[in-house]
Design an enzyme around this catalytic site. Sequence first.
Site, PDB file in Angstrom:
ATOM      1  N   ASP A   1       8.691   0.109 -14.651  1.00 46.08           N
ATOM      2  CA  ASP A   1       8.641  -0.966 -15.644  1.00 46.08           C
ATOM      3  C   ASP A   1       9.830  -0.879 -16.592  1.00 46.08           C
ATOM      4  O   ASP A   1      10.462  -1.889 -16.921  1.00 46.08           O
ATOM      5  CB  ASP A   1       7.349  -0.892 -16.467  1.00 46.08           C
ATOM      6  CG  ASP A   1       6.094  -1.145 -15.655  1.00 46.08           C
ATOM      7  OD1 ASP A   1       6.186  -1.794 -14.591  1.00 46.08           O
ATOM      8  OD2 ASP A   1       5.020  -0.695 -16.085  1.00 46.08           O
TER       9      ASP A   1
ATOM     10  N   ASP B   1       0.399   3.533 -14.286  1.00 46.84           N
ATOM     11  CA  ASP B   1       1.078   3.489 -15.580  1.00 46.84           C
ATOM     12  C   ASP B   1       0.660   4.719 -16.355  1.00 46.84           C
ATOM     13  O   ASP B   1      -0.510   5.129 -16.311  1.00 46.84           O
ATOM     14  CB  ASP B   1       0.687   2.223 -16.347  1.00 46.84           C
ATOM     15  CG  ASP B   1       1.365   0.969 -15.809  1.00 46.84           C
ATOM     16  OD1 ASP B   1       2.387   1.098 -15.121  1.00 46.84           O
ATOM     17  OD2 ASP B   1       0.865  -0.136 -16.104  1.00 46.84           O
TER      18      ASP B   1
END
Length: 193
Positions: free
Chosen positions: A160, A141
């Site tokens: 995401d 991330d």
Amino acid sequence: MSEHVDPADGAGGGSTAAAPPGRPRTRLLLSLAAAVFVLDLVTKLVVVATIEPGEDIRVLGGALYLTNLRNTGAAFSFAEGATVVFSLIAAVVAVVIVRTARRLWSTGWAVALGLVLGGALGNLVDRVFRDPGFLRGGVVDFLSVFGPDGSVWPVFNVADSAIVCGGVLGVVLALRGVEFDGSRSGAERPGTA
């Protein structure tokens, strides 16, 4: 012009249902999924190669921070101890979407499912190939909005974002009654009572 016949209503013997007019949107779904997957993969490779874990790079006047974190949970670091479960769920979701693609005539559903498929595959690759091991790897991330290290909003990635956008679009389509074949469920036709 052919008319769609539902095999469940007993008409036509069940195996000779005519397709709705137009073309299936399988190619759109798979192309979008591939684009999301490649964009997610490339951005993660660049982040891992250029940003040290925990480092924060301020861009856009602080509206966005680039970082390098590992997430072993679901989107937005939810349920971090269940990496294997999320890996298996992502694999099942990918199989179901690919199987559904054969009967997909709606452009909206093709976009929604293409985003979800590309995102699911992008994060699944991290879970399979990254440390600490098979189906338990940490997802890279790297996007943090309005503050570093997820202080304002959880850190996320391209996959995401695609999953969330595809999910929201799918909910909108479902609420509007749009079916996979492009028809609308429960919609009254003009001139009917």
